[in-house]
Scaffold this motif. Sequence first.
Motif, PDB file in Angstrom:
ATOM      1  N   ALA A   1      15.172   3.555 -26.882  1.00 50.39           N
ATOM      2  CA  ALA A   1      16.521   3.873 -26.391  1.00 50.39           C
ATOM      3  C   ALA A   1      16.679   3.480 -24.923  1.00 50.39           C
ATOM      4  N   ALA A   2      15.574   3.448 -24.182  1.00 46.04           N
ATOM      5  CA  ALA A   2      15.610   3.066 -22.758  1.00 46.04           C
ATOM      6  C   ALA A   2      15.576   1.547 -22.579  1.00 46.04           C
ATOM      7  N   GLY A   3      15.576   0.811 -23.702  1.00 46.02           N
ATOM      8  CA  GLY A   3      15.551  -0.643 -23.600  1.00 46.02           C
ATOM      9  C   GLY A   3      14.180  -1.199 -23.263  1.00 46.02           C
ATOM     10  N   ALA A   4      13.145  -0.390 -23.518  1.00 46.90           N
ATOM     11  CA  ALA A   4      11.768  -0.806 -23.236  1.00 46.90           C
ATOM     12  C   ALA A   4      10.980  -0.873 -24.551  1.00 46.90           C
ATOM     13  N   LYS A   5       9.718  -1.249 -24.453  1.00 50.77           N
ATOM     14  CA  LYS A   5       8.850  -1.316 -25.630  1.00 50.77           C
ATOM     15  C   LYS A   5       7.600  -0.485 -25.394  1.00 50.77           C
ATOM     16  N   PRO A   6       7.078   0.134 -26.464  1.00 48.28           N
ATOM     17  CA  PRO A   6       5.802   0.848 -26.321  1.00 48.28           C
ATOM     18  C   PRO A   6       4.702  -0.131 -25.892  1.00 48.28           C
TER      19      PRO A   6
ATOM     20  N   VAL B   1      11.340  -4.006 -10.238  1.00 42.68           N
ATOM     21  CA  VAL B   1      11.275  -3.891 -11.699  1.00 42.68           C
ATOM     22  C   VAL B   1      10.301  -2.783 -12.091  1.00 42.68           C
ATOM     23  N   MET B   2       9.173  -2.696 -11.398  1.00 47.13           N
ATOM     24  CA  MET B   2       8.167  -1.681 -11.736  1.00 47.13           C
ATOM     25  C   MET B   2       8.671  -0.268 -11.442  1.00 47.13           C
ATOM     26  N   ARG B   3       9.508  -0.119 -10.411  1.00 49.43           N
ATOM     27  CA  ARG B   3      10.127   1.196 -10.151  1.00 49.43           C
ATOM     28  C   ARG B   3      10.996   1.616 -11.340  1.00 49.43           C
ATOM     29  N   THR B   4      11.751   0.655 -11.855  1.00 45.36           N
ATOM     30  CA  THR B   4      12.616   0.970 -13.002  1.00 45.36           C
ATOM     31  C   THR B   4      11.768   1.314 -14.220  1.00 45.36           C
ATOM     32  N   ALA B   5      10.733   0.516 -14.467  1.00 44.00           N
ATOM     33  CA  ALA B   5       9.833   0.780 -15.597  1.00 44.00           C
ATOM     34  C   ALA B   5       9.202   2.169 -15.460  1.00 44.00           C
ATOM     35  N   GLY B   6       8.754   2.503 -14.257  1.00 43.22           N
ATOM     36  CA  GLY B   6       8.103   3.792 -14.026  1.00 43.22           C
ATOM     37  C   GLY B   6       9.058   4.953 -14.218  1.00 43.22           C
TER      38      GLY B   6
ATOM     39  N   VAL C   1       6.515  -1.165 -21.572  1.00 48.63           N
ATOM     40  CA  VAL C   1       6.720  -2.416 -20.858  1.00 48.63           C
ATOM     41  C   VAL C   1       8.225  -2.641 -20.787  1.00 48.63           C
ATOM     42  N   TYR C   2       8.694  -2.959 -19.559  1.00 50.08           N
ATOM     43  CA  TYR C   2      10.119  -3.159 -19.319  1.00 50.08           C
ATOM     44  C   TYR C   2      10.267  -4.350 -18.364  1.00 50.08           C
ATOM     45  N   GLY C   3      11.078  -5.302 -18.745  1.00 50.17           N
ATOM     46  CA  GLY C   3      11.292  -6.468 -17.871  1.00 50.17           C
ATOM     47  C   GLY C   3      10.013  -7.229 -17.585  1.00 50.17           C
ATOM     48  N   GLY C   4       9.054  -7.137 -18.505  1.00 51.61           N
ATOM     49  CA  GLY C   4       7.791  -7.859 -18.341  1.00 51.61           C
ATOM     50  C   GLY C   4       6.743  -7.102 -17.544  1.00 51.61           C
ATOM     51  N   TYR C   5       7.048  -5.844 -17.145  1.00 52.19           N
ATOM     52  CA  TYR C   5       6.102  -5.063 -16.339  1.00 52.19           C
ATOM     53  C   TYR C   5       5.772  -3.724 -17.001  1.00 52.19           C
ATOM     54  N   TYR C   6       4.524  -3.311 -16.809  1.00 54.91           N
ATOM     55  CA  TYR C   6       4.006  -2.113 -17.465  1.00 54.91           C
ATOM     56  C   TYR C   6       4.089  -0.881 -16.556  1.00 54.91           C
TER      57      TYR C   6
ATOM     58  N   ARG D   1       1.989  -7.105 -14.665  1.00 59.95           N
ATOM     59  CA  ARG D   1       2.390  -7.945 -15.803  1.00 59.95           C
ATOM     60  C   ARG D   1       1.494  -7.699 -17.010  1.00 59.95           C
ATOM     61  N   LYS D   2       0.343  -7.109 -16.750  1.00 57.85           N
ATOM     62  CA  LYS D   2      -0.545  -6.645 -17.828  1.00 57.85           C
ATOM     63  C   LYS D   2      -0.796  -5.151 -17.629  1.00 57.85           C
TER      64      LYS D   2
END
Length: 253
Positions: A50-55, A12-17, A102-107, A176-177
């Motif tokens: 647009a990437a489905g994430a949040k600031p 998940v963190m790879r995707t977030a990154g 933050v994406y999928g609960g990970y920063y 997660r934080k």
Amino acid sequence: MIPIKEPWELTVMRTAGRKLAEVVERVRERVADGVTTRDLDRIAEEAILAAGAKPAFKGYKVGRAVFPATICASVNEQVVHGIPSKRVLRAGDVVSLDFGLVYGGYYADMAYSTCIGEADPDAVRLVAATEEALRRGIAKARVGARIGDIGHAVESFVRPQGFGVVTQMVGHGIGRKMHEPPSVPNYGKQATGDLLRAGMVIAIEPMITLGTDDTKILGDQWTVVTEDNSRSAHFEHTVAITPAGPEVLTLPG
Ligand code: MG
């Protein structure tokens, strides 16, 4: 206790990154003479959504202070945590942009600095040295090394060139934080501090100045500036420690 990420968490963190690095690319192509830092903030926010994430930074609280924007934009003597505004970027400025989502609960957390247009040689040297300091810090983020090895790599590279190292702000664990243990200073002694183990994820973020190490916070309660008004640069990546070596998560796909 330093969190150790499970393999699925690293996925998940790879995707977030990757998503964050792609946001940074969208903003990077718009950074230019005549653009306001608020323009850049809007581009970043739209791309993150647009990437489905949040600031990650918007609404972030320290005490009673609430950060009002998606990115941090810090110009010249501003080190980090500058609030995007109507300020227009001009040729010769050194601008540092810091991004988090933050994406999928990970920063994920990433920053870079650049000179606008033609800048003087000191500014160019500062930005290049800070980027190289990050590269050297990342190279030390290996299983069996210690946190002090990272800070030592940064500090021992920049100090002999006459730069200052911001010591009042440090890198951090992330997951997660946005801010988890351990602290990751940009100074230190080799073979000291927490042991690095597979599954740790850290944000390494050298903040380097053309003057002294000292900083202060402006009356807006966020903007960190150099005490001597010297210019500053900041680069950051989110890095996983793996048996195969450091893995930079904040790279575009
Ligand atoms: Mg950070």
